[in-house]
Design a protein around this motif. Structure first.
Motif, PDB file in Angstrom:
ATOM      1  N   THR A 102     -11.992  44.617  93.312  1.00  0.00           N
ATOM      2  CA  THR A 102     -11.756  46.083  93.598  1.00  0.00           C
ATOM      3  C   THR A 102     -10.212  46.652  93.704  1.00  0.00           C
ATOM      4  O   THR A 102     -10.165  47.779  93.233  1.00  0.00           O
ATOM      5  CB  THR A 102     -12.171  46.499  95.197  1.00  0.00           C
ATOM      6  N   HIS A 103      -9.476  45.666  93.589  1.00  0.00           N
ATOM      7  CA  HIS A 103      -8.040  45.843  93.770  1.00  0.00           C
ATOM      8  C   HIS A 103      -7.090  44.879  93.629  1.00  0.00           C
ATOM      9  O   HIS A 103      -7.552  43.637  93.788  1.00  0.00           O
ATOM     10  CB  HIS A 103      -7.490  47.025  94.505  1.00  0.00           C
ATOM     11  N   HIS A 104      -5.855  44.830  93.494  1.00  0.00           N
ATOM     12  CA  HIS A 104      -4.969  43.665  92.967  1.00  0.00           C
ATOM     13  C   HIS A 104      -4.562  42.998  94.322  1.00  0.00           C
ATOM     14  O   HIS A 104      -3.756  42.092  94.085  1.00  0.00           O
ATOM     15  CB  HIS A 104      -3.874  43.961  92.191  1.00  0.00           C
ATOM     16  N   HIS A 105      -4.838  43.397  95.422  1.00  0.00           N
ATOM     17  CA  HIS A 105      -4.394  42.738  96.845  1.00  0.00           C
ATOM     18  C   HIS A 105      -4.972  41.280  96.555  1.00  0.00           C
ATOM     19  O   HIS A 105      -6.009  41.024  96.290  1.00  0.00           O
ATOM     20  CB  HIS A 105      -4.920  43.343  97.910  1.00  0.00           C
ATOM     21  N   PRO A 106      -4.299  40.383  97.219  1.00  0.00           N
ATOM     22  CA  PRO A 106      -4.629  39.039  97.173  1.00  0.00           C
ATOM     23  C   PRO A 106      -5.784  38.521  97.870  1.00  0.00           C
ATOM     24  O   PRO A 106      -6.501  37.609  97.361  1.00  0.00           O
ATOM     25  CB  PRO A 106      -3.372  38.174  97.816  1.00  0.00           C
ATOM     26  N   ASP A 107      -6.037  39.263  99.112  1.00  0.00           N
ATOM     27  CA  ASP A 107      -7.224  38.878  99.801  1.00  0.00           C
ATOM     28  C   ASP A 107      -8.561  39.231  99.242  1.00  0.00           C
ATOM     29  O   ASP A 107      -9.642  38.822  99.546  1.00  0.00           O
ATOM     30  CB  ASP A 107      -6.988  39.420 101.232  1.00  0.00           C
ATOM     31  N   HIS A 108      -8.243  40.159  98.008  1.00  0.00           N
ATOM     32  CA  HIS A 108      -9.409  40.457  97.255  1.00  0.00           C
ATOM     33  C   HIS A 108      -9.515  39.711  95.839  1.00  0.00           C
ATOM     34  O   HIS A 108     -10.795  39.712  95.350  1.00  0.00           O
ATOM     35  CB  HIS A 108      -9.583  42.017  97.101  1.00  0.00           C
ATOM     36  N   ALA A 109      -8.561  39.355  95.530  1.00  0.00           N
ATOM     37  CA  ALA A 109      -8.576  38.822  93.958  1.00  0.00           C
ATOM     38  C   ALA A 109      -8.009  37.591  93.898  1.00  0.00           C
ATOM     39  O   ALA A 109      -7.953  37.284  92.562  1.00  0.00           O
ATOM     40  CB  ALA A 109      -7.513  39.768  93.229  1.00  0.00           C
ATOM     41  N   GLY A 180      -5.740  55.953  96.665  1.00  0.00           N
ATOM     42  CA  GLY A 180      -5.066  56.051  97.701  1.00  0.00           C
ATOM     43  C   GLY A 180      -4.417  54.739  98.313  1.00  0.00           C
ATOM     44  O   GLY A 180      -3.139  54.815  99.006  1.00  0.00           O
ATOM     45  N   HIS A 181      -5.126  53.728  98.011  1.00  0.00           N
ATOM     46  CA  HIS A 181      -4.618  52.296  98.666  1.00  0.00           C
ATOM     47  C   HIS A 181      -3.585  51.553  97.962  1.00  0.00           C
ATOM     48  O   HIS A 181      -2.611  51.453  98.490  1.00  0.00           O
ATOM     49  CB  HIS A 181      -5.903  51.666  99.105  1.00  0.00           C
ATOM     50  N   THR A 182      -3.561  51.728  96.699  1.00  0.00           N
ATOM     51  CA  THR A 182      -2.853  50.869  95.944  1.00  0.00           C
ATOM     52  C   THR A 182      -2.460  51.588  94.486  1.00  0.00           C
ATOM     53  O   THR A 182      -1.591  50.810  93.741  1.00  0.00           O
ATOM     54  CB  THR A 182      -3.461  49.404  95.410  1.00  0.00           C
ATOM     55  N   SER A 199     -14.397  49.012  99.747  1.00  0.00           N
ATOM     56  CA  SER A 199     -13.125  48.137  99.795  1.00  0.00           C
ATOM     57  C   SER A 199     -12.072  48.852 100.558  1.00  0.00           C
ATOM     58  O   SER A 199     -12.441  49.479 101.687  1.00  0.00           O
ATOM     59  CB  SER A 199     -12.685  48.034  98.453  1.00  0.00           C
ATOM     60  N   ASP A 200     -10.896  48.754 100.068  1.00  0.00           N
ATOM     61  CA  ASP A 200      -9.905  48.933 101.174  1.00  0.00           C
ATOM     62  C   ASP A 200      -9.420  50.535 101.253  1.00  0.00           C
ATOM     63  O   ASP A 200      -8.479  50.888 101.680  1.00  0.00           O
ATOM     64  CB  ASP A 200      -8.374  48.195 100.863  1.00  0.00           C
ATOM     65  N   MET A 201     -10.127  51.070 100.456  1.00  0.00           N
ATOM     66  CA  MET A 201     -10.098  52.727 100.802  1.00  0.00           C
ATOM     67  C   MET A 201     -10.518  52.851 102.038  1.00  0.00           C
ATOM     68  O   MET A 201     -10.222  53.930 102.529  1.00  0.00           O
ATOM     69  CB  MET A 201     -10.870  53.548  99.656  1.00  0.00           C
TER      70      MET A 201
HETATM   71 ZN   LIG Z   1      -5.822  46.012  99.956  1.00  0.00          ZN
END
Ligand SMILES: [Zn+2]
Lengths: 315, 259
Positions: A102-109, A180-182, A199-201
């Motif tokens: 969903t996005h490039h944050h480490p906890d997701h990717a 909005g988030h990243t 996701s983190d939205m």
């Molecule tokens: Zn995130």
């Protein structure tokens, strides 16, 4: 490049010195909970990253389609990704065809190594962000969760996910690109069951994070678009799954409060340390990590509010 | 590297502090640099007490080790503060600033600093009797703030914004607060072969032959593009900011008053 590795080596050394009793590697205890026919969520805690939780603070998900399993996010580490893949293979006999990051944050990717490279998909801007920030995120993750990260490497997916409809088997997934988030945030809507993978939205009962957010009000405006979808189940990136849209209202309320706090503080000439100590309204008592995230958000976003509240001084 | 520097600094600190320590109170944070930095910045015969009325506000962790906000609130300090000295114990150059307020009582001062690693931060305020009142905080950090290149310098058009100064004056129930932002790389001289390039001298002037509101010496621990906050318990009739960097660039701006 060598110097960038030093903190990682030090972190491993510290983890090794501290973990004499922990000869065997820590294990993630993942469980799949069905939220709709053929759709499961793997829920994490609403804490911050720690050596206790191994970064399992995130919600991941997967669904069968009749033509291959679609996975949403791979978790914070290689070991999490491996545990997630094992859980999927235990739950369904269908092969994994798509892994949507969903996005490039480490906890997701950061669990992507556990999946076939050809199955990994990401929005193009998110791929660029992961290529740019991934190594720095990895160093930080080694510092925060230590041994849980062992063997984890950054994987930038080869496949570009385009906004629109992604048809896999019986499901016609709506691929929604938000910012909005990243700046590059994937939201997936599954119309057969009405499940929204926000996701983190959307953070639910957990304070939202802003290190790469382009702005609080833009984020809030995008949530209004999500509220128009026929949602029956909302899966936030962090926090409990909801069968109504209350997490969207909580997010909008929190974003509005944050923006007002930063703007009013800047207009009053407050210093960042004063903003970090500002009272947080009691209606947010159920939101975890709110003080911690206020310190972070003030660091990320307050300097721009401050500059806008000052005038250019002529020479 | 950090660990080696710490050990070296700690050993030096131990060697230098033997036999000269005045009757200083213990450091509640147990920093190895407590006595060494007191001696270095306040003198071996300094009289020192801990004092919560030197209300130092620093976050418990550095989200950005190159920009850690510090506010020292002296509104509860029982007299107009004398000399003020701030330092970051485990930074390569611990000194952050030394400030001398004029006759107008300084009630608050804020700026951002860099941290190289988790460390204690100190602000010492001298009273009329010459006793130093110290406020202390601990900030956790991943580090690198002192040895990371400034974002200003890596931005190709930094020269276009160099020396841009924004400011504001904010009325308080009693007194006046000034906030100023200066676009300056504030390079510490500790990164590769980038030479030191930072604002070392800051003055708030009243003009008209009146004494300075404040003079301040800044050191390498100060963050780039500094955002200063100064608050005085009485409203000065006028205030002008004057800055000079180590390359001789001078900046002067009216901050308010007599508008
Ligand atoms: Zn995130």
């Amino acid at each position: 490049m060598i110097s960038a590795r030093v903190p990682r080596i030090l972190a491993l050394l510290v983890a090794w010195l501290a973990g004499t009793a922990a000869a065997q590697a820590p294990e993630y205890d993942l469980a799949a909970r069905a939220i709709a026919p053929g759709i499961w969520v793997v829920e994490g805690s609403t804490e911050n990253f720690s050596r206790g939780n191994g970064g399992n603070i995130v919600n991941t998900a997967f669904m069968t389609t009749g033509a291959g399993v679609v996975v949403i996010d791979t978790g914070p580490s290689r070991r999490y990704g491996e545990a997630l893949r094992a859980l999927i293979e235990e739950t369904t006999a269908e092969a994994i065809s798509h892994v949507l990051i969903t996005h490039h944050h480490p906890d997701h990717a950061f669990g992507s190594q556990a999946f076939e490279p050809a199955t990994l998909y990401m929005l193009d801007d998110a791929r660029a962000a992961l290529a740019r920030d991934g190594e720095a995120f990895a160093d930080n993750m080694y510092r925060m969760i230590g041994d849980w990260m062992r063997g984890t490497e950054v994987v930038v997916p080869d496949n570009v996910l385009a906004p629109g409809v992604l048809e896999v088997g019986r499901r016609r997934l709506q691929i929604i690109a938000m910012t909005g988030h990243t700046g590059a945030d994937l939201v997936v809507f599954e119309p057969l069951s009405g499940v929204l993978f926000a996701s983190d939205m959307v953070f639910h009962n957990r304070a939202l994070t802003t290190p790469q957010s382009p702005g609080l009000l833009g984020w809030r405006a995008e949530l209004e678009q999500l509220a128009e979808l026929p949602v029956t189940v909302l899966v936030p990136g962090h926090g409990p799954v909801s069968t109504d849209l209350s997490p969207l209202r909580q997010m909008a309320d929190y974003l509005t409060w944050l923006d007002t706090l930063l703007a009013d503080s800047a207009r009053a000439g407050l210093s960042p340390a004063e903003v970090m100590n500002a009272p947080i309204p009691a209606r947010f008592d159920g939101i975890s990590e709110r003080r911690y995230e206020l310190v972070r958000t003030t660091t990320h976003l307050y300097p721009d509010y401050e500059k806008r509240a000052l005038s250019l001084l002529p020479e | 590297m950090n660990i080696l520097i710490n050990i070296l600094v700690f050993v030096l600190g131990c060697l230098l502090s033997v036999g000269v320590r005045a009757a200083w109170p213990d450091d509640p944070f147990g920093s190895p640099m407590w006595a060494y930095n007191i001696e270095r910045y306040l003198g071996s015969d300094a009289r020192v007490v801990h004092d919560d009325r030197v209300n130092l506000r620093v976050p418990e962790f550095a989200e950005d080790s190159a920009q850690v906000p510090l506010t020292v609130d002296l509104s509860a300090f029982p007299e107009a503060p004398g000399q003020i000295v701030a330092w970051v114990d485990l930074n390569p150059v611990p000194h952050l600033f030394s400030a001398s307020p004029g006759p107008q009582p300084l009630t608050l001062l804020a700026l951002n600093f860099r941290v190289q690693q988790a460390t204690t931060v100190r602000v010492a305020v001298q009273d009329r009797e010459g006793v130093w009142h110290i406020g202390s905080r601990y900030v956790d950090a991943a580090g690198g703030g002192c040895t990371a290149p400034s974002q200003t310098m890596s931005n190709p058009d930094w020269e276009r914004h160099f020396g841009t100064i924004r400011g504001g004056a904010f009325s308080r129930a009693e007194g006046m607060r000034y906030k100023v932002n200066v676009m300056h790389p504030m390079d510490s001289g500790m990164v590769g072969n980038i030479p030191a390039f930072f604002i070392g001298e800051v003055e708030l002037r009243q003009g008209n032959g009146q004494p300075l509101l404040l003079s301040m010496a800044l050191s390498e621990s100060a963050a780039e593009n500094p955002m200063f906050v100064f608050e005085f318990g009485q409203r000065p009739p006028r205030a002008t900011l004057w800055l000079r960097d180590n390359n001789g660039n001078q900046f002067e701006r009216r901050l308010g008053g007599d508008l």
